[in-house]
Write an enzyme that holds these catalytic residues in place. Sequence first.
Site, mmCIF file in Angstrom:
data_model
loop_
_atom_site.group_PDB
_atom_site.id
_atom_site.type_symbol
_atom_site.label_atom_id
_atom_site.label_comp_id
_atom_site.label_asym_id
_atom_site.label_seq_id
_atom_site.Cartn_x
_atom_site.Cartn_y
_atom_site.Cartn_z
ATOM 1 N N ARG A 174 21.268 28.962 50.612
ATOM 2 C CA ARG A 174 21.892 29.983 50.963
ATOM 3 C C ARG A 174 21.386 31.135 50.117
ATOM 4 N NH1 ARG A 174 20.614 27.317 54.489
ATOM 5 N NH2 ARG A 174 21.841 26.746 56.197
ATOM 6 N N SER A 225 28.539 31.632 59.802
ATOM 7 C CA SER A 225 29.207 30.846 59.066
ATOM 8 C C SER A 225 29.728 31.576 57.870
ATOM 9 C CB SER A 225 28.349 29.759 58.338
ATOM 10 O OG SER A 225 27.847 29.062 59.375
ATOM 11 N N GLU A 295 30.063 32.337 52.410
ATOM 12 C CA GLU A 295 28.428 32.464 52.476
ATOM 13 C C GLU A 295 28.371 33.970 53.125
ATOM 14 O OE1 GLU A 295 25.460 31.072 55.925
ATOM 15 O OE2 GLU A 295 26.507 29.359 54.692
#
Length: 302
Positions: A174, A225, A295
């Site tokens: 990510r 998320s 995130e």
Amino acid sequence: MEKIVEELINLNVGKVNRNELLAHHTTLKVGGPAELFIEPSSIENLQKTMEVIRKHKLKWRAIGRGSNLLVSDEGIQGAVIKLDSGLSTLKINENEIQVGAGHSLVSLAMIISKKGLTGLEFASGIPGSVGGAVYMNAGAHGSDISKILKRAHILFDNGKMEWLSNEEMEFSYRTSVLQKKRPGIVVEAVFHLKRGEKEEINALIKRNKEYRKNTQPWDSPCAGSIFRNPLPNYAGQLIEQAELKGYAIGGAKVSEMHGNFIVNAGGATADDVLKLIEHIKKTILDLYNIRMETEVEIVGQH
């Protein structure tokens, strides 16, 4: 600021607004105003916009479809540049596609599937833009952008444009080089895909979409998320084990469907969401001695 607005309007760069409410540009539907909001109508107009921003030493940030973004209630000082339909070009050449940063990932996956190209099925349920996906190495279903990206066209804040290879993007979970070492705007991406059977590709897209529909609350305003998975653990499982599903602060609530999603249950503020994030972090640390990292990107004045 009025002088800058006038300059941008005279250059005809695209949409230019003062104090645009960013709640209208994030999937969580929260966020205060952008002091200056610009939606360039082309790559050339994005470059002109950045020249003006650089000349006036204005703080800036780029956004896509706002699906991984939490903007504070106070908003963002300086310029917010939204990459949307003005940067959504698509060229298909055999197994390679060149696509603008403003292109929707979901619609791209659907278009590509009809051409019999495989490799983008994982993105068929990610409600973001190509630029945002490349910037953060978005992924799902065991795959991510790093598996298919050949090169990315980046506009750096010094005004230079450069193609970075997959290796130069320094992808990891990510993240990419753009988040830390070399801030810049993804303008275009070239993906290398493979030939496949249309029926198999469409079946996989259908399965992925059904999985998301059954396990994630995409029918409610949310940002995707909230936390990175603290591997080998999974954020959603830890939050569920801590019995935090359904826990709410103000209008922000931990989704009943998936522990790693916070939904805007109605009238939520960014402050509600931030307080809920802190509560989750503290609870998981107290119970399991695991530090949770977000995130979702948290931006703006606090």
